[in-house]
Write an enzyme that holds these catalytic residues in place. Structure first.
Site, PDB file in Angstrom:
ATOM      1  CE  LYS A  38      39.739  42.140  51.886  1.00 25.71           C
ATOM      2  NZ  LYS A  38      39.358  43.128  50.865  1.00 25.71           N
ATOM      3  CG  ASP A  65      40.315  41.841  47.618  1.00 24.82           C
ATOM      4  OD1 ASP A  65      40.338  41.132  46.595  1.00 24.82           O
ATOM      5  OD2 ASP A  65      39.305  41.968  48.335  1.00 24.82           O
ATOM      6  CE  LYS A  67      36.624  41.634  45.552  1.00 24.57           C
ATOM      7  NZ  LYS A  67      37.065  42.457  46.683  1.00 24.57           N
ATOM      8  CG  PHE A  68      44.167  42.991  38.831  1.00 23.67           C
ATOM      9  CD1 PHE A  68      43.954  44.186  39.502  1.00 23.67           C
ATOM     10  CD2 PHE A  68      45.443  42.423  38.886  1.00 23.67           C
ATOM     11  CE1 PHE A  68      44.963  44.803  40.220  1.00 23.67           C
ATOM     12  CE2 PHE A  68      46.460  43.027  39.600  1.00 23.67           C
ATOM     13  CZ  PHE A  68      46.222  44.217  40.270  1.00 23.67           C
ATOM     14  CG  HIS A  69      36.797  41.488  35.286  1.00 24.07           C
ATOM     15  ND1 HIS A  69      35.528  41.218  35.734  1.00 24.07           N
ATOM     16  CD2 HIS A  69      36.867  40.949  34.053  1.00 24.07           C
ATOM     17  CE1 HIS A  69      34.869  40.541  34.807  1.00 24.07           C
ATOM     18  NE2 HIS A  69      35.665  40.379  33.776  1.00 24.07           N
ATOM     19  CG  ASP A  70      41.400  45.773  31.740  1.00 35.60           C
ATOM     20  OD1 ASP A  70      41.200  45.629  30.511  1.00 35.60           O
ATOM     21  OD2 ASP A  70      41.496  46.878  32.285  1.00 35.60           O
ATOM     22  CB  ILE A  71      42.367  42.840  27.676  1.00 38.81           C
ATOM     23  CG1 ILE A  71      43.330  44.018  27.859  1.00 38.81           C
ATOM     24  CG2 ILE A  71      41.049  43.293  27.060  1.00 38.81           C
ATOM     25  CD1 ILE A  71      43.783  44.644  26.547  1.00 38.81           C
ATOM     26  CB  THR A 129      30.521  37.230  49.956  1.00 35.60           C
ATOM     27  OG1 THR A 129      31.266  38.434  50.073  1.00 35.60           O
ATOM     28  CG2 THR A 129      31.462  36.066  49.967  1.00 35.60           C
ATOM     29  NE  ARG A 221      31.422  45.948  56.450  1.00 34.22           N
ATOM     30  CZ  ARG A 221      30.511  45.809  55.492  1.00 34.22           C
ATOM     31  NH1 ARG A 221      29.612  46.758  55.304  1.00 34.22           N
ATOM     32  NH2 ARG A 221      30.518  44.738  54.716  1.00 34.22           N
TER      33      ARG A 221
HETATM   34  O1  C5P Z   1      33.564  44.233  56.460  1.00 33.58           O
HETATM   35  P1  C5P Z   1      33.516  42.879  55.809  1.00 33.58           P
HETATM   36  O2  C5P Z   1      33.918  41.752  56.733  1.00 33.58           O
HETATM   37  O3  C5P Z   1      32.203  42.616  55.109  1.00 33.58           O
HETATM   38  O4  C5P Z   1      34.658  42.956  54.682  1.00 33.58           O
HETATM   39  C1  C5P Z   1      34.823  41.928  53.741  1.00 33.58           C
HETATM   40  C2  C5P Z   1      35.946  42.263  52.819  1.00 33.58           C
HETATM   41  O5  C5P Z   1      36.098  41.187  51.893  1.00 33.58           O
HETATM   42  C3  C5P Z   1      35.753  43.525  51.996  1.00 33.58           C
HETATM   43  O6  C5P Z   1      37.033  44.139  51.895  1.00 33.58           O
HETATM   44  C4  C5P Z   1      35.302  43.031  50.629  1.00 33.58           C
HETATM   45  O7  C5P Z   1      35.745  43.846  49.580  1.00 33.58           O
HETATM   46  C5  C5P Z   1      36.018  41.666  50.551  1.00 33.58           C
HETATM   47  N1  C5P Z   1      35.405  40.672  49.668  1.00 33.58           N
HETATM   48  C6  C5P Z   1      34.091  40.256  49.793  1.00 33.58           C
HETATM   49  N2  C5P Z   1      33.577  39.316  48.922  1.00 33.58           N
HETATM   50  C7  C5P Z   1      34.359  38.785  47.978  1.00 33.58           C
HETATM   51  C8  C5P Z   1      35.698  39.190  47.854  1.00 33.58           C
HETATM   52  C9  C5P Z   1      36.197  40.135  48.743  1.00 33.58           C
HETATM   53  O8  C5P Z   1      33.396  40.703  50.694  1.00 33.58           O
HETATM   54  N3  C5P Z   1      33.881  37.829  47.193  1.00 33.58           N
END
Ligand code: C5P
Length: 254
Positions: A38, A65, A67-71, A129, A221
């Site tokens: 990712k 990832d 995360k597009f958010h636009d028109i 999240t 992480r």
């Molecule tokens: O390090 P960690 O396990 O917290 O990484 C989670 C990954 O998932 C990050 O790249 C974060 O941007 C992504 N993510 C998230 N929550 C979302 C969508 C994506 O944590 N709803």
């Protein structure tokens, strides 16, 4: 896309590092232990989209990832661009609305046919999240509970023609009750029992997330910076795969 037979295939490793070199190092170590790479905003903004091509030789599907958010028009053009890069999945925010999501899905399919590449899965991020109910109600002025909002956004994404959603594992069961079984559910906020929660608020273990119905778990992480007692990133990924494998065995229909 990766087939989901092996437990490893369900692990999406978040390459949240600032350089392509570091991302390559992680991908090279983990290529046989995870299913998807990712690329998120940190890597994209520091290394540029060229990093997608640099990840291709590892032979794993790539989830951009963004995360597009636009028109809708802007998102459609961006969706065409990521499709041409050959990614296997990319994300848009469900809060961008039905017409924006539909534009992304239609643009990706059309561009894939035109460029003769596989159409990427277009996924809708529901509620991040890291956002809990208090933040959602007070700061975003969205009333009600997180689960209710996530389910409503997942239904909106399905009706807009998206292939799946990104949501916390805590909402997976509720999502599975309303979405067609073909919809992919990707869950970040996944934490093995041995890992820190970091800034994630609605977490679950990988085994429980898969048991709840997640197609893929996103883990950053805990795998890329594992605690000393777990060992290397490879050891951490192996431990997650074993946990998923046990969960699949227990929950598979007999
Ligand atoms: O390090 P960690 O396990 O917290 O990484 C989670 C990954 O998932 C990050 O790249 C974060 O941007 C992504 N993510 C998230 N929550 C979302 C969508 C994506 O944590 N709803």
């Amino acid at each position: 896309m990766a087939d989901l037979d092996g437990a490893e295939q369900r692990i999406v490793v978040a390459l949240d590092v600032p350089t392509a070199e570091e991302a390559c190092e992680i991908a090279s170590d983990l290529r046989s232990h995870v299913g998807v790479l990712k690329i998120g905003l940190e890597l994209l903004m520091s290394a540029g989209v060229e990093v997608v091509r640099q990840m291709t030789p590892f032979g794993l599907p790539i989830f951009l990832d963004g995360k597009f958010h636009d028109i809708p028009t802007t998102v459609a053009h961006a969706s065409r661009a990521v499709t041409r890069l050959g990614v296997s999945m990319f994300s848009v925010h469900a809060l961008g609305g039905r017409s924006m999501m539909r534009s992304a899905a239609e643009a990706a399919r059309d561009e894939a046919a035109r460029a003769r590449v596989h159409a990427p899965l277009v996924l809708a991020v529901t509620i991040l999240t890291s956002v809990d109910e208090r933040t959602m109600n007070r700061d975003l002025h969205i009333s009600g509970g997180v689960e209710e909002e996530v389910v409503a956004l997942a239904e909106l994404a399905a009706s807009a023609g998206l292939d799946g959603v990104v949501a916390s594992p805590r909402e997976v069961r509720a999502i599975r009750r309303v979405l067609p079984p073909t919809m992919v559910v990707v869950t970040p906020g996944v934490r093995p029992a041995w890992a820190d929660a970091d800034d994630q608020k609605r977490t679950m273990t990988p085994g429980d997330a898969i048991a709840a119905g997640a197609s893929y778990v996103v883990i950053g992480r805990p795998i890329t910076q594992p605690p000393a007692e777990i060992g290397t990133s490879t050891d951490a990924a192996r431990s997650v795969a074993e946990e998923i494998s046990r969960s699949l065995e227990v929950n598979s229909p007999t």
